[in-house]
Design a protein around this motif. Structure first.
Motif, PDB file in Angstrom:
ATOM      1  N   ILE A  63      24.097 -13.371  33.506  1.00 49.84           N
ATOM      2  CA  ILE A  63      24.328 -12.677  32.465  1.00 49.84           C
ATOM      3  C   ILE A  63      24.910 -11.243  33.466  1.00 49.84           C
ATOM      4  O   ILE A  63      25.021 -10.117  32.205  1.00 49.84           O
ATOM      5  N   ILE A 113      20.688 -17.540  25.337  1.00 55.28           N
ATOM      6  CA  ILE A 113      19.963 -18.114  26.707  1.00 55.28           C
ATOM      7  C   ILE A 113      19.164 -18.764  27.006  1.00 55.28           C
ATOM      8  O   ILE A 113      18.290 -18.944  25.615  1.00 55.28           O
ATOM      9  N   LEU A 114      19.348 -19.767  27.106  1.00 53.70           N
ATOM     10  CA  LEU A 114      18.267 -21.007  27.478  1.00 53.70           C
ATOM     11  C   LEU A 114      17.259 -20.712  28.460  1.00 53.70           C
ATOM     12  O   LEU A 114      18.135 -21.046  29.682  1.00 53.70           O
ATOM     13  N   ARG A 116      16.011 -19.220  31.357  1.00 55.38           N
ATOM     14  CA  ARG A 116      16.619 -18.269  32.611  1.00 55.38           C
ATOM     15  C   ARG A 116      18.250 -18.139  31.878  1.00 55.38           C
ATOM     16  O   ARG A 116      18.674 -17.605  32.770  1.00 55.38           O
TER      17      ARG A 116
ATOM     18  N   LEU B  57      10.757 -16.517  30.803  1.00 58.49           N
ATOM     19  CA  LEU B  57      11.093 -14.444  30.910  1.00 58.49           C
ATOM     20  C   LEU B  57      12.274 -13.454  30.521  1.00 58.49           C
ATOM     21  O   LEU B  57      13.565 -14.065  30.550  1.00 58.49           O
ATOM     22  N   PRO B  59      15.579 -12.252  30.451  1.00 57.18           N
ATOM     23  CA  PRO B  59      16.407 -11.828  31.693  1.00 57.18           C
ATOM     24  C   PRO B  59      17.282 -11.015  32.364  1.00 57.18           C
ATOM     25  O   PRO B  59      18.067 -10.937  33.807  1.00 57.18           O
ATOM     26  N   ILE B  60      17.127  -9.900  31.263  1.00 56.99           N
ATOM     27  CA  ILE B  60      17.466  -8.744  31.436  1.00 56.99           C
ATOM     28  C   ILE B  60      16.766  -8.171  31.218  1.00 56.99           C
ATOM     29  O   ILE B  60      15.508  -8.307  29.865  1.00 56.99           O
ATOM     30  N   ILE B  93      17.184 -15.679  22.993  1.00 65.05           N
ATOM     31  CA  ILE B  93      16.558 -15.988  24.160  1.00 65.05           C
ATOM     32  C   ILE B  93      15.933 -17.718  23.646  1.00 65.05           C
ATOM     33  O   ILE B  93      14.964 -17.887  22.534  1.00 65.05           O
ATOM     34  N   LYS B 114      12.978  -7.393  33.489  1.00 68.25           N
ATOM     35  CA  LYS B 114      13.622  -7.704  34.045  1.00 68.25           C
ATOM     36  C   LYS B 114      12.570  -9.114  34.441  1.00 68.25           C
ATOM     37  O   LYS B 114      11.722  -8.595  35.696  1.00 68.25           O
TER      38      LYS B 114
END
Lengths: 174, 122
Positions: A63, A113-114, A116, B57, B59-60, B93, B114
């Motif tokens: 990412i 996004i799957l 993580r 979680l 991711p960013i 997500i 994050k």
């Protein structure tokens, strides 16, 4: 690199998201006109015939890499506007390129996004190349190369140049 | 413990013997010996898989711009859970597990860091 070209589409970004699971990396959806073009937060992007609208399906990567590439996309567009057309572009973070304080290009990156893991990333670019005029409500906010230069530009060359530069940057950062 | 298995046309006699230092498995004339620590290692691996945390979680860093599930919902792998708007990107997500949503820790419009926990499942 595969380029899927459409005369008219609702949104290149939407189309890219639909086919992303089957598509090869660097597949590009290109349209001459969008009826429901959108930018960040779903904001409408005025996309009449004359503009350059495309979405790129990127190879799988982290990412953070995609984030860097998004900034670089704005930079690549600004560089072309300056070096090839003598304009004075301004990068407005997050993702816009302005000329004379008016928006000329918008960039939208979407990641799927799957958990993580970044599964797919798509960069969408809307560049007002040969748009002749804007509706009243956008006249003070948007401009095009056609308006700024008072002449038509070669869209194909710009399109190919952006893709080429992005591919090089992608290789460099990943 | 003795038993036989048939693979294709061939039959194998298998004998499992618990010995002091480990387990001996005899297959026909061949003997395989598994020492205690290996047995333990194998066991711990299985447990880790079984109890894999069902957790999503961020991711960013960004802002949660939309939430598509609520606590108690049954979710499938690949189901859309959140929209996270980061400064330069929009992120969709999806769930990487199947199960029930136990708790959602964020609200629409909330800023997240994050790796902040957004949701746990069970």
């Amino acid at each position: 690199m595969k380029i899927l070209e459409f005369e008219k589409i609702d949104s290149t970004q939407k189309k890219a998201k639909e086919i992303v699971h089957q598509a090869e990396p660097w597949t590009v959806i290109l349209a001459k006109e969008q009826t429901s073009g959108y930018g960040r937060k779903g904001n409408f992007w005025y996309s009449p015939r004359g503009g350059l609208y495309f979405s790129i399906i990127l190879p799988k990567t982290g990412i953070e890499d995609v984030q860097i590439l998004t900034i670089l996309t704005a930079f690549v567009v600004a560089k072309i506007l300056k070096e090839d057309f003598g304009l004075e572009p301004l990068l407005k973070l997050p993702n816009d390129v302005l000329v004379n304080n008016k928006k000329i290009c918008g960039i939208l990156t979407e990641n799927i996004i799957l958990g993580r893991e970044t599964k797919n990333s798509i960069i969408g670019i809307g560049l007002n190349t040969n748009v002749e005029s804007f509706p009243e409500e956008l006249k003070e906010k948007a401009t095009s190369l056609r308006i700024e230069l008072q002449k038509e530009v070669d869209q194909k060359t710009i399109f190919q140049k952006i893709l080429k530069e992005l591919k090089n940057y992608f290789k460099a950062i990943t | 413990m003795k038993f036989s298995i048939k693979i294709g046309e061939k039959e194998y006699l298998i004998e499992i013997l618990e010995e002091e230092e480990g387990v001996k498995i005899k297959v026909g004339e061949k003997e395989f010996f598994f020492r205690e620590e290996e047995k333990f290692l194998a066991k711990s691996k299985i447990e880790k898989k079984e109890f894999k945390e069902k957790k999503i979680l961020a991711p960013i860093a960004g802002v949660i711009s939309d939430i598509f599930v609520k606590e108690g919902d049954f979710i499938k792998k690949g189901q859309k859970l959140f929209f996270l708007s980061a400064m330069k990107m929009e992120n969709e997500i999806l769930s990487d597990f199947e199960g029930r949503v136990k708790k959602i820790f964020v609200n629409k419009g909330e800023s997240v860091k994050k790796d902040q926990t957004l949701l746990i499942g069970e």
